[in-house]
Structure formats: structure tokens, C-alpha cells
Design an enzyme around this catalytic site. Structure first.
Site, PDB file in Angstrom:
ATOM      1  N   LYS A  37       0.824  -1.221   0.000  1.00  0.00           N
ATOM      2  CA  LYS A  37       0.000   0.000   0.000  1.00  0.00           C
ATOM      3  C   LYS A  37       0.855   1.267   0.000  1.00  0.00           C
ATOM      4  O   LYS A  37       0.633   2.176  -0.797  1.00  0.00           O
ATOM      5  CB  LYS A  37      -0.922  -0.051   1.216  1.00  0.00           C
ATOM      6  CG  LYS A  37      -1.978   1.029   1.257  1.00  0.00           C
ATOM      7  CD  LYS A  37      -3.015   0.747   2.308  1.00  0.00           C
ATOM      8  CE  LYS A  37      -2.443   0.651   3.703  1.00  0.00           C
ATOM      9  NZ  LYS A  37      -1.951  -0.672   4.090  1.00  0.00           N
ATOM     10  N   THR A  73       4.019   1.510  -0.815  1.00  0.00           N
ATOM     11  CA  THR A  73       4.776   1.504  -2.069  1.00  0.00           C
ATOM     12  C   THR A  73       3.918   2.039  -3.214  1.00  0.00           C
ATOM     13  O   THR A  73       4.385   2.828  -4.042  1.00  0.00           O
ATOM     14  CB  THR A  73       5.254   0.071  -2.385  1.00  0.00           C
ATOM     15  OG1 THR A  73       5.996  -0.418  -1.275  1.00  0.00           O
ATOM     16  CG2 THR A  73       6.118   0.035  -3.624  1.00  0.00           C
ATOM     17  N   ARG A  89       1.936   8.220   6.760  1.00  0.00           N
ATOM     18  CA  ARG A  89       2.163   8.191   8.201  1.00  0.00           C
ATOM     19  C   ARG A  89       3.634   7.924   8.499  1.00  0.00           C
ATOM     20  O   ARG A  89       4.351   7.355   7.674  1.00  0.00           O
ATOM     21  CB  ARG A  89       1.308   7.091   8.855  1.00  0.00           C
ATOM     22  CG  ARG A  89      -0.184   7.365   8.802  1.00  0.00           C
ATOM     23  CD  ARG A  89      -0.966   6.135   9.173  1.00  0.00           C
ATOM     24  NE  ARG A  89      -0.720   5.060   8.213  1.00  0.00           N
ATOM     25  CZ  ARG A  89      -0.856   3.770   8.482  1.00  0.00           C
ATOM     26  NH1 ARG A  89      -1.228   3.371   9.684  1.00  0.00           N
ATOM     27  NH2 ARG A  89      -0.619   2.859   7.560  1.00  0.00           N
ATOM     28  N   LYS A 145       7.981  -5.871  10.443  1.00  0.00           N
ATOM     29  CA  LYS A 145       8.175  -5.331   9.101  1.00  0.00           C
ATOM     30  C   LYS A 145       9.614  -4.909   8.793  1.00  0.00           C
ATOM     31  O   LYS A 145      10.077  -5.045   7.673  1.00  0.00           O
ATOM     32  CB  LYS A 145       7.247  -4.130   8.894  1.00  0.00           C
ATOM     33  CG  LYS A 145       5.766  -4.490   8.956  1.00  0.00           C
ATOM     34  CD  LYS A 145       4.872  -3.264   8.895  1.00  0.00           C
ATOM     35  CE  LYS A 145       4.863  -2.637   7.531  1.00  0.00           C
ATOM     36  NZ  LYS A 145       3.891  -1.537   7.423  1.00  0.00           N
ATOM     37  N   ALA A 173      -4.086   1.270  12.106  1.00  0.00           N
ATOM     38  CA  ALA A 173      -5.498   1.188  11.730  1.00  0.00           C
ATOM     39  C   ALA A 173      -6.216   0.013  12.375  1.00  0.00           C
ATOM     40  O   ALA A 173      -7.435  -0.048  12.331  1.00  0.00           O
ATOM     41  CB  ALA A 173      -5.648   1.106  10.217  1.00  0.00           C
ATOM     42  N   PHE A 192      -3.670  -0.818   6.790  1.00  0.00           N
ATOM     43  CA  PHE A 192      -4.230  -2.153   6.636  1.00  0.00           C
ATOM     44  C   PHE A 192      -5.304  -2.197   5.551  1.00  0.00           C
ATOM     45  O   PHE A 192      -5.275  -1.395   4.626  1.00  0.00           O
ATOM     46  CB  PHE A 192      -4.722  -2.693   7.983  1.00  0.00           C
ATOM     47  CG  PHE A 192      -3.610  -2.925   8.972  1.00  0.00           C
ATOM     48  CD1 PHE A 192      -2.537  -3.749   8.659  1.00  0.00           C
ATOM     49  CD2 PHE A 192      -3.602  -2.302  10.210  1.00  0.00           C
ATOM     50  CE1 PHE A 192      -1.504  -3.962   9.548  1.00  0.00           C
ATOM     51  CE2 PHE A 192      -2.564  -2.502  11.104  1.00  0.00           C
ATOM     52  CZ  PHE A 192      -1.512  -3.341  10.781  1.00  0.00           C
ATOM     53  N   PHE A 236       3.967  -8.726  -9.364  1.00  0.00           N
ATOM     54  CA  PHE A 236       5.159  -9.517  -9.049  1.00  0.00           C
ATOM     55  C   PHE A 236       5.603 -10.238 -10.319  1.00  0.00           C
ATOM     56  O   PHE A 236       4.791 -10.505 -11.211  1.00  0.00           O
ATOM     57  CB  PHE A 236       4.863 -10.531  -7.941  1.00  0.00           C
ATOM     58  CG  PHE A 236       4.856  -9.933  -6.556  1.00  0.00           C
ATOM     59  CD1 PHE A 236       5.829 -10.298  -5.630  1.00  0.00           C
ATOM     60  CD2 PHE A 236       3.888  -9.021  -6.174  1.00  0.00           C
ATOM     61  CE1 PHE A 236       5.822  -9.765  -4.347  1.00  0.00           C
ATOM     62  CE2 PHE A 236       3.876  -8.477  -4.893  1.00  0.00           C
ATOM     63  CZ  PHE A 236       4.854  -8.854  -3.981  1.00  0.00           C
ATOM     64  N   TRP A 262       7.190  -0.965  -8.133  1.00  0.00           N
ATOM     65  CA  TRP A 262       8.276  -1.490  -7.309  1.00  0.00           C
ATOM     66  C   TRP A 262       9.567  -1.592  -8.128  1.00  0.00           C
ATOM     67  O   TRP A 262      10.642  -1.246  -7.652  1.00  0.00           O
ATOM     68  CB  TRP A 262       7.897  -2.871  -6.762  1.00  0.00           C
ATOM     69  CG  TRP A 262       8.892  -3.406  -5.769  1.00  0.00           C
ATOM     70  CD1 TRP A 262       8.908  -3.213  -4.416  1.00  0.00           C
ATOM     71  CD2 TRP A 262      10.053  -4.203  -6.075  1.00  0.00           C
ATOM     72  NE1 TRP A 262       9.996  -3.848  -3.855  1.00  0.00           N
ATOM     73  CE2 TRP A 262      10.722  -4.454  -4.848  1.00  0.00           C
ATOM     74  CE3 TRP A 262      10.589  -4.728  -7.244  1.00  0.00           C
ATOM     75  CZ2 TRP A 262      11.887  -5.211  -4.765  1.00  0.00           C
ATOM     76  CZ3 TRP A 262      11.765  -5.476  -7.175  1.00  0.00           C
ATOM     77  CH2 TRP A 262      12.398  -5.714  -5.947  1.00  0.00           C
TER      78      TRP A 262
END
Length: 558
Positions: free
Chosen positions: A73, A75, A96, A107, A275, A303, A383, A411
């Protein structure tokens, strides 16, 4: 050729001086309070000078229900901001600030990934401009003043059995969830049960992210209910004279932070509530300032859309008077396969049937977003192993619900990988087809609001709560808090309260085990299932891999 890590990509970036980044939004250099060459805060005088400017378009980035396979999200938010700038739009992103809890827990970093990152990545993930420290210390000042007030005579008549204000620390630490404080005799005060939440779940964090200016911040802090008397009358932070000093600690922190993306586009990073246990949105101050400076503002909410997006719409937009113009719903083929029942080790093999089964989760989120009157577009974060047949399954699901699904490769390709997505977002914004509305009205009962979210968004069959919880909600309505929205604290891994239930479960029961009043923030927290407001570290925390190398550089921060 080896794939570069996020931190390697970030270190190879050519960063511009922050004054040049601010200049892209016509921010004068003397309005930037610099924290080194690549990060700064915006001065209050400059923010106040923007009040008569028109607002740009507001775009929310949210996601399907998260899985260990990853969705991306943040990214995607960064990549979309870069993509909008690539197609000639004046755009910025609002994110954030990362919490040290997940950075050293699950993470290992939260500044985007690949070629869609905000930088300086290490600074952003580790202390940044000190905002979280200020929030935590302001919160704990109030906690200390509550105990001190009791020690020195307790003029407000606080009942030590009914203290409602817990301490905080910005780290996952399960040992602090429930403690006994003030042990050691008379000199240390009156022993009582207490506990810690993680800083991102702090009411000060919520207030910080919803306050419009310093006066609003101080007023909200004064309204915090710290506990009750024996007669069950509320005692507020203002009653123990804590609010002014707390506002002093937050004076600099409330100024929004500005940094840059890898493509040297401006990015605001400010505030950081989770969240799943808080409202999950960056600060109102940052968002409203960005809307005065850019034609398109891309922000994210934490989230899945059942948590972050719902709270963005029902709490942040309601409180700040915002009306989003479009929503981007992020999904990955890998995550959809997991929702379709595929084990993590088998995600590399093509499985169109599993993607179609997992698209039940995607479909549920699309339907839910439309209930707020905001048009979604699906961003498929691609991906390398994704096949065209699998991608087509996602496109077909979205199209069947009146939404477009666009494959994005940010990405690996940065903003060049989101140009098609950026144009689709612009088309939705400029069409005016979104007509935002909250899910429920202010005058619905508090328990009715909880039921509405659980049944309309989570698709629960029933909502249960014991008499103590229901009576507490009724009491708060009698005290004048009945018009507050509700902030649901629930597992992020399922629409239900059972994290093992993937896909789109229906007719499950949602039990509300506890409710908390956040009078300063202006909402009621409803804690569902087994969710904790102080997370614990995992079996193998990310902290075990984070270290300094022989050159003094941080390694292991993804």
C-alpha cells in the site's frame, strides 16, 4: 544479477536539498525548518497563509485484507504520486510516520519499497524528526500528573480504581500490557493496576492527527477523560492542569514534515496511528496543507479497507470536512491466492482458480468502498511470477463490480510503472462521479454505529457485548458523547475477529469486549475479539537482523 534491497536502492538515490523539494510546491525556503539537508517541517505562519487557496483533489490508497504475501500500500502510494508527476500533474503524497514497534518487530521498515520509496529511508524509519518521542512524552506527562495529583491530596477526587488513562511506549512489549504501578511504599504513591499501550494507539496520537492547529490541539488535550470519581463523574486533563504543558511538548511536532521520493517529488510524512487499534490515518494538518499546495494529493490509510479506509471516511473525513475524489484499492495476485487457500510456499505456481476464489476478498472491499460514494480503481501491484491469466481474473472481478483493475510495476519501475494508473485516477477525479458520504449519521446510537460497521463492512451476522459494555455506551451518550464516531479495534487479517478466516466470511459474530472513551480525539474505541492495544514481538523479531556494519551503516532495515 542480484536484486537490490530497499535500503541499497535508497542509498543510491540522488537526493535534492529539501529547499529545492519545497520549491516544487512554491514553499519559500525560509518557511522550512530544516532537520538536516533532506527533511524539514513547515512553519505555522506559512500554513496559515494558505487558508484562502482552493483545495486539490484527494485520493485515498487502501488495500485488500493483508496477508504474509504482501500488498504494498505505501509503495503504491509513493509510486502513484511519482506517476502523477510523470504525466504532468502537480502532485504530492501524505503518509504516516513508521512506528519503531513494527520496524523492530514484523516489518523492519515502512517507507515504501523498491523504486517507490520516500527518503531518507533510514531517518524516516528511525526517530525521524522526533514526533513520536514528543507524542509519547506528552502522553506520559499526563499519566505522571494523574498519579502526582492523587499523591498530593487528590483534589479532583479521582477513584484510583477508575483511572482510564494508560501509559505508552513506542515499542512492541507484551510484558507491559498489564502492570502494577507505585509499588515500594508510601513515598511512591498508591499502588494500582496500570498498563501500557503502544504510542501509535495513544489518544495523544489520535488528537495529534485530528487537530487543525495548536489551539485545537490544546483544547482537545484538555478534554481527555483521565478517570472518574467514586460518584462516576469524569475528571479531565484540564482538571489537573496538564494540557498547557503537554501542548508545549507538541508545539514543534505538530508542524508537518516534508521529505522526497526517490524521483525527487515532495512527500509529507506526519503522524502514525495504526489502523487495527487506532484510526490509521496521517495528520489532518499535513493533508489539508498538501491540498492547498498540490492539485492531486495521494494519502494512505492503514491495513485493509475494512479498517483504514472505513476510519478514514467515517472519522478523519467526517471530523476534518474532507471529501475524497477517488480510492485506489491495492491488491497482489500472491495475496489473492492466499485468500483463495494457497499456502505461502506454493504462491509461485500459476493458479487461476485460487485467484478467482481469493477475489471474493477484493470484491467485498470494492463493494464496501462504494457504500461511501467514492469510486474505486484497483491497482494490481505486479510480481514477476504473475501470469496474464491470473491478472485477467482480477480484471474480470473488478469489471464485474464497475471498477477498473490496472497492473502497476512501480516497485521495479518507479513512477514509469504507474502512468496508466495515474491517468485512471485523474479521470475519476475529474469526472466528479464520486459523491462522498459517511456510512452512518452522527445521531445513530453508539452501539448502533458499532453494529453498522460490523454488519455493513465486516458482514457480521451479529454483534455481541455484555451488559457492562452496553451500559458504558449508554452512560457516555447521557454525558453528551453520543454523536461521536466509533473507532473499531480488530484484527487486520480478516473481515471477522478470527485472523485465520480468509476470503470474505459472512454471518460471523463480532464480540465487543471493551470500549474506551477518547473524548479529546472525539471518538469511541470499540475493542473486538482478541486484538491488543500493546502488540508483542514475533518469535523472530526484525530487530535480530538490524545492525551496524563495519562502516557504521544500518543493515537489515529492509
Amino acid at each position: 544479477m542480484a536484486v537490490k534491497s530497499d535500503i541499497e536502492i535508497a542509498r543510491e538515490a540522488s537526493l535534492q536539498p529539501i529547499a529545492e523539494i519545497g520549491g516544487k510546491l512554491d514553499i519559500p525556503a525560509d518557511s522550512l525548518l530544516q532537520y538536516g539537508p533532506h527533511k524539514a517541517k513547515l512553519s505555522y505562519d506559512f500554513i496559515r497563509s494558505l487558508k484562502d487557496r482552493p483545495d486539490g483533489k484527494l485520493i485515498l490508497v487502501t488495500a485488500i485484507t493483508p496477508t504474509p504475501a504482501g500488498e504494498g500500500k505505501t509503495t503504491t502510494t509513493v509510486g502513484l504520486g511519482d506517476g502523477l508527476n510523470r504525466i504532468g500533474k502537480r502532485a504530492t503524497v501524505c503518509l504516516r510516520e513508521p512506528s519503531l514497534g513494527p520496524c523492530f518487530g514484523m516489518k523492519g521498515g515502512a517507507a515504501g519499497g523498491g523504486y517507490a520509496q520516500v527518503v531518507p529511508m533510514e531517518d524516516i524509519n528511525l526517530h525521524f524528526t522526533g514526533d513520536f518521542h514528543a507524542i509519547g512524552i506528552a502522553h506520559n506527562l499526563l499519566a505522571a500528573m494523574v498519579d502526582n495529583h492523587i499523591y498530593w491530596g487528590n483534589k479532583a477526587g479521582l477513584d484510583t480504581r477508575r483511572i482510564a488513562f494508560r501509559r505508552v511506549v513506542d515499542m512492541n512489549d507484551r510484558a507491559l500490557r498489564q502492570i502494577t504501578s507505585s509499588l515500594g511504599g508510601v513515598a511512591n504513591g498508591f499502588a494500582r493496576e496500570d498498563g501500557f499501550d503502544i504510542t501509535v494507539a495513544s489518544e495523544i496520537m489520535a488528537i495529534f492527527c485530528l487537530a487543525t492547529d495548536l489551539d485545537d490541539l490544546a483544547g482537545r488535550i484538555g478534554n481527555i477523560v483521565v478517570g472518574y470519581t467514586r460518584a462516576r463523574k469524569p475528571v479531565r486533563a484540564a482538571d489537573i492542569k496538564a494540557a498547557p504543558a503537554m501542548a508545549v511538548l507538541l508545539k514543534d511536532a505538530l508542524m508537518p514534515n516534508i521529505v522526497q521520493t526517490l524521483e525527487n517529488n515532495p512527500a509529507f510524512i506526519h503522524g502514525g496511528p495504526f489502523a487495527n487499534i487506532a484510526h490509521g490515518c496521517n495528520s489532518v494538518t499535513a493533508t489539508t496543507t498538501a491540498l492547498k499546495l498540490a492539485d492531486y494529493v495521494v494519502t494512505e490509510a492503514g491495513f485493509g479497507a475494512d479498517l483504514g479506509a472505513e476510519k478514514f471516511f467515517d472519522i478523519k473525513c467526517r471530523k476534518a470536512g474532507l471529501a475524497p475524489d477517488a480510492t485506489v484499492l491495492v491488491a497482489t495476485v500472491r495475496a489473492l491466492k492466499m485468500h483463495g487457500g494457497v499456502a505461502r510456499d506454493d504462491l509461485g505456481a500459476e493458479n487461476v482458480d485460487a485467484v478467482r476464489a481469493g477475489c471474493s476478498n477484493l470484491a467485498r472491499h470494492i463493494e464496501n468502498i462504494k457504500k461511501f460514494g467514492v469510486q474505486p480503481v484497483v491497482a494490481v501491484n505486479r510480481f514477476i511470477a504473475d501470469t496474464e491469466a491470473e491478472l485477467n481474473a482480477v480484471r474480470e472481478t473488478a469489471a464485474g463490480l464497475g471498477a477498473q483493475a490496472i497492473v502497476a510495476s512501480h516497485w521495479s519501475d518507479g513512477g514509469a510503472g504507474t502512468e496508466e494508473l495515474a491517468q485512471a485516477v485523474v479521470d475519476i477525479c475529474d469526472s466528479g462521479e464520486s459523491n462522498f458520504r459517511p456510512l452512518y449519521a452522527d445521531d445513530v446510537s453508539l452501539f448502533g454505529k458499532i453494529e453498522t460497521v460490523a454488519k455493513e463492512i465486516y458482514r457480521a451476522g451479529e454483534v455481541t457485548a455484555d451488559a457492562k459494555v452496553r451500559n458504558q455506551l449508554t452512560d457516555w451518550e447521557a454525558e453528551g458523547y453520543g454523536d461521536f464516531p466509533v473507532c473499531m479495534a480488530k484484527t487486520q487479517y480478516s473481515f471477522s475477529t478470527d485472523p485465520a478466516l480468509k476470503g470474505a466470511p459472512e454471518d460471523h459474530a463480532v464480540n465487543i469486549r471493551e470500549v474506551r472513551l477518547s473524548a479529546g480525539a472525539g471518538f469511541i474505541v470499540a475493542i473486538a475479539g482478541d486484538i491488543m492495544t500493546m502488540p508483542g514481538l514475533p518469535r523472530v523479531p526484525a530487530a535480530e537482523a538490524i545492525h551496524l556494519d563495519e562502516n557504521g551503516l544500518v543493515q537489515g532495515l529492509f
